[in-house]
Design an enzyme around this catalytic site. Structure first.
Site, PDB file in Angstrom:
ATOM      1  N   HIS A  90      50.282  34.528  39.247  1.00 51.02           N
ATOM      2  CA  HIS A  90      49.739  33.176  39.091  1.00 51.02           C
ATOM      3  C   HIS A  90      48.231  33.207  38.862  1.00 51.02           C
ATOM      4  O   HIS A  90      47.702  32.455  38.042  1.00 51.02           O
ATOM      5  CB  HIS A  90      50.088  32.334  40.327  1.00 51.02           C
ATOM      6  CG  HIS A  90      49.750  30.902  40.172  1.00 51.02           C
ATOM      7  ND1 HIS A  90      48.685  30.330  40.810  1.00 51.02           N
ATOM      8  CD2 HIS A  90      50.340  29.922  39.444  1.00 51.02           C
ATOM      9  CE1 HIS A  90      48.621  29.053  40.483  1.00 51.02           C
ATOM     10  NE2 HIS A  90      49.609  28.774  39.659  1.00 51.02           N
ATOM     11  N   ARG A 129      29.604  33.344  46.145  1.00 50.12           N
ATOM     12  CA  ARG A 129      29.205  32.803  44.838  1.00 50.12           C
ATOM     13  C   ARG A 129      29.047  31.281  44.850  1.00 50.12           C
ATOM     14  O   ARG A 129      28.642  30.687  43.865  1.00 50.12           O
ATOM     15  CB  ARG A 129      30.230  33.217  43.777  1.00 50.12           C
ATOM     16  CG  ARG A 129      30.112  34.707  43.462  1.00 50.12           C
ATOM     17  CD  ARG A 129      31.365  35.256  42.809  1.00 50.12           C
ATOM     18  NE  ARG A 129      31.234  36.671  42.497  1.00 50.12           N
ATOM     19  CZ  ARG A 129      31.372  37.660  43.365  1.00 50.12           C
ATOM     20  NH1 ARG A 129      31.640  37.408  44.636  1.00 50.12           N
ATOM     21  NH2 ARG A 129      31.239  38.919  42.993  1.00 50.12           N
TER      22      ARG A 129
END
Length: 160
Positions: A90, A129
Protein backbone atom coordinates in the site's frame (compact mmCIF):
# COMPACT_ATOMS: atom_id res chain seq x y z
CA UNK A 1 27.69 36.44 -21.45
CA UNK A 2 24.90 33.92 -20.88
CA UNK A 3 21.59 35.24 -19.61
CA UNK A 4 20.46 33.64 -16.36
CA UNK A 5 16.83 33.56 -15.31
CA UNK A 6 16.26 32.71 -11.67
CA UNK A 7 13.29 32.97 -9.33
CA UNK A 8 13.38 35.38 -6.39
CA UNK A 9 12.14 34.88 -2.84
CA UNK A 10 10.18 38.12 -2.75
CA UNK A 11 6.57 37.39 -3.66
CA UNK A 12 4.93 39.80 -6.06
CA UNK A 13 1.96 41.73 -4.68
CA UNK A 14 -0.55 39.69 -6.70
CA UNK A 15 0.89 36.24 -5.88
CA UNK A 16 -1.74 33.59 -5.06
CA UNK A 17 -0.84 30.29 -3.46
CA UNK A 18 -2.87 27.10 -3.13
CA UNK A 19 -2.11 24.42 -0.56
CA UNK A 20 -3.51 20.88 -0.65
CA UNK A 21 -3.00 19.00 2.60
CA UNK A 22 -3.95 15.42 3.49
CA UNK A 23 -5.74 14.80 6.78
CA UNK A 24 -4.39 11.24 7.07
CA UNK A 25 -1.46 11.26 9.55
CA UNK A 26 -2.83 14.59 10.80
CA UNK A 27 -0.33 14.84 13.66
CA UNK A 28 2.32 15.23 10.97
CA UNK A 29 0.43 16.99 8.18
CA UNK A 30 -0.95 19.68 10.49
CA UNK A 31 2.63 20.56 11.47
CA UNK A 32 3.63 20.63 7.81
CA UNK A 33 0.75 23.02 7.14
CA UNK A 34 1.71 25.27 10.06
CA UNK A 35 5.30 25.38 8.81
CA UNK A 36 4.17 26.11 5.27
CA UNK A 37 1.89 28.97 6.32
CA UNK A 38 4.61 30.38 8.55
CA UNK A 39 7.12 30.19 5.68
CA UNK A 40 4.76 32.03 3.35
CA UNK A 41 4.11 34.73 5.98
CA UNK A 42 7.82 35.07 6.72
CA UNK A 43 8.44 35.87 3.07
CA UNK A 44 5.68 38.47 2.96
CA UNK A 45 2.72 36.61 1.48
CA UNK A 46 -0.58 37.85 2.90
CA UNK A 47 -2.85 35.25 4.48
CA UNK A 48 -5.74 36.18 2.16
CA UNK A 49 -3.54 35.23 -0.80
CA UNK A 50 -3.51 31.59 0.37
CA UNK A 51 -6.23 28.97 -0.12
CA UNK A 52 -5.98 25.71 1.86
CA UNK A 53 -7.80 22.58 0.66
CA UNK A 54 -7.94 19.52 2.90
CA UNK A 55 -8.32 16.04 1.41
CA UNK A 56 -8.70 12.65 3.14
CA UNK A 57 -5.28 11.23 2.23
CA UNK A 58 -2.20 11.67 0.09
CA UNK A 59 -3.63 9.66 -2.81
CA UNK A 60 -6.36 12.30 -3.18
CA UNK A 61 -3.93 15.23 -3.34
CA UNK A 62 -3.38 15.24 -7.14
CA UNK A 63 -7.08 15.57 -7.97
CA UNK A 64 -7.56 18.59 -5.69
CA UNK A 65 -4.29 20.09 -6.95
CA UNK A 66 -5.54 19.63 -10.53
CA UNK A 67 -8.73 21.56 -9.77
CA UNK A 68 -6.77 24.41 -8.21
CA UNK A 69 -4.33 24.49 -11.12
CA UNK A 70 -7.08 24.34 -13.74
CA UNK A 71 -8.78 27.37 -12.18
CA UNK A 72 -5.79 29.49 -13.23
CA UNK A 73 -6.20 31.49 -10.01
CA UNK A 74 -2.94 30.33 -8.43
CA UNK A 75 0.72 30.97 -9.20
CA UNK A 76 1.82 27.78 -7.42
CA UNK A 77 0.34 24.91 -5.46
CA UNK A 78 1.95 23.20 -2.49
CA UNK A 79 1.06 19.57 -1.77
CA UNK A 80 1.49 18.36 1.82
CA UNK A 81 1.03 14.80 3.02
CA UNK A 82 2.63 11.92 4.85
CA UNK A 83 2.86 8.28 3.80
CA UNK A 84 4.54 5.94 6.30
CA UNK A 85 5.73 2.51 5.16
CA UNK A 86 3.76 -0.41 6.54
CA UNK A 87 3.83 -4.16 6.04
CA UNK A 88 2.08 -4.19 2.65
CA UNK A 89 2.55 -2.71 -0.83
CA UNK A 90 0.00 0.00 0.00
CA UNK A 91 2.86 2.41 0.80
CA UNK A 92 4.34 2.13 -2.69
CA UNK A 93 0.98 2.44 -4.41
CA UNK A 94 0.01 5.58 -2.49
CA UNK A 95 3.45 7.23 -2.59
CA UNK A 96 4.08 6.48 -6.27
CA UNK A 97 0.55 7.41 -7.32
CA UNK A 98 0.68 10.67 -5.42
CA UNK A 99 4.07 11.67 -6.82
CA UNK A 100 3.13 10.78 -10.39
CA UNK A 101 -0.19 12.62 -10.11
CA UNK A 102 1.44 15.77 -8.75
CA UNK A 103 4.05 15.74 -11.52
CA UNK A 104 1.32 15.30 -14.13
CA UNK A 105 -0.66 18.27 -12.78
CA UNK A 106 2.41 20.48 -12.88
CA UNK A 107 3.32 19.57 -16.44
CA UNK A 108 -0.22 19.62 -17.86
CA UNK A 109 -1.24 22.89 -16.22
CA UNK A 110 2.18 24.58 -16.56
CA UNK A 111 2.19 25.69 -12.95
CA UNK A 112 4.62 24.88 -10.14
CA UNK A 113 3.16 22.09 -8.00
CA UNK A 114 5.48 21.49 -5.09
CA UNK A 115 5.81 17.91 -3.83
CA UNK A 116 6.07 18.07 -0.04
CA UNK A 117 4.56 14.69 0.70
CA UNK A 118 6.72 12.85 3.19
CA UNK A 119 7.41 9.25 2.17
CA UNK A 120 9.12 7.78 5.19
CA UNK A 121 9.96 4.48 6.82
CA UNK A 122 8.54 5.28 10.26
CA UNK A 123 6.82 7.84 12.47
CA UNK A 124 10.14 9.10 13.85
CA UNK A 125 11.34 10.09 10.38
CA UNK A 126 8.02 11.81 9.74
CA UNK A 127 8.26 13.79 12.99
CA UNK A 128 11.83 14.82 12.17
CA UNK A 129 10.72 16.21 8.79
CA UNK A 130 7.64 17.92 10.23
CA UNK A 131 9.41 20.09 12.74
CA UNK A 132 11.74 18.25 15.06
CA UNK A 133 14.78 18.60 12.77
CA UNK A 134 13.37 20.50 9.80
CA UNK A 135 9.93 21.37 8.48
CA UNK A 136 9.33 20.26 4.93
CA UNK A 137 6.25 22.50 4.79
CA UNK A 138 8.36 25.59 5.44
CA UNK A 139 10.85 24.49 2.77
CA UNK A 140 7.98 23.94 0.31
CA UNK A 141 6.77 27.52 0.88
CA UNK A 142 10.17 28.85 -0.17
CA UNK A 143 10.25 26.57 -3.24
CA UNK A 144 6.76 27.65 -4.28
CA UNK A 145 7.54 31.37 -4.03
CA UNK A 146 10.75 30.95 -6.01
CA UNK A 147 9.19 28.73 -8.69
CA UNK A 148 6.16 31.02 -9.11
CA UNK A 149 8.51 33.95 -9.64
CA UNK A 150 10.72 31.93 -11.99
CA UNK A 151 7.80 30.85 -14.17
CA UNK A 152 6.52 34.41 -14.40
CA UNK A 153 10.01 35.64 -15.34
CA UNK A 154 10.40 32.88 -17.94
CA UNK A 155 7.06 33.67 -19.52
CA UNK A 156 7.91 37.38 -19.64
CA UNK A 157 11.28 36.57 -21.20
CA UNK A 158 9.88 34.09 -23.71
CA UNK A 159 6.74 36.02 -24.47
CA UNK A 160 4.33 33.30 -23.45
Amino acid sequence: MARTIEGQLVPRADLKMGIVVARFNDAITSRLLEGCLEGLRRHGLAEEAVTVVKVPGSFEIPLAARELAASQRFDAIICLGCVIRGDTRHFELVADGCAAGIRQVSLECRIPVIFAVLTVENAEQAADRAGLKTNRGREAAVEAIEMADLMRALREELGG
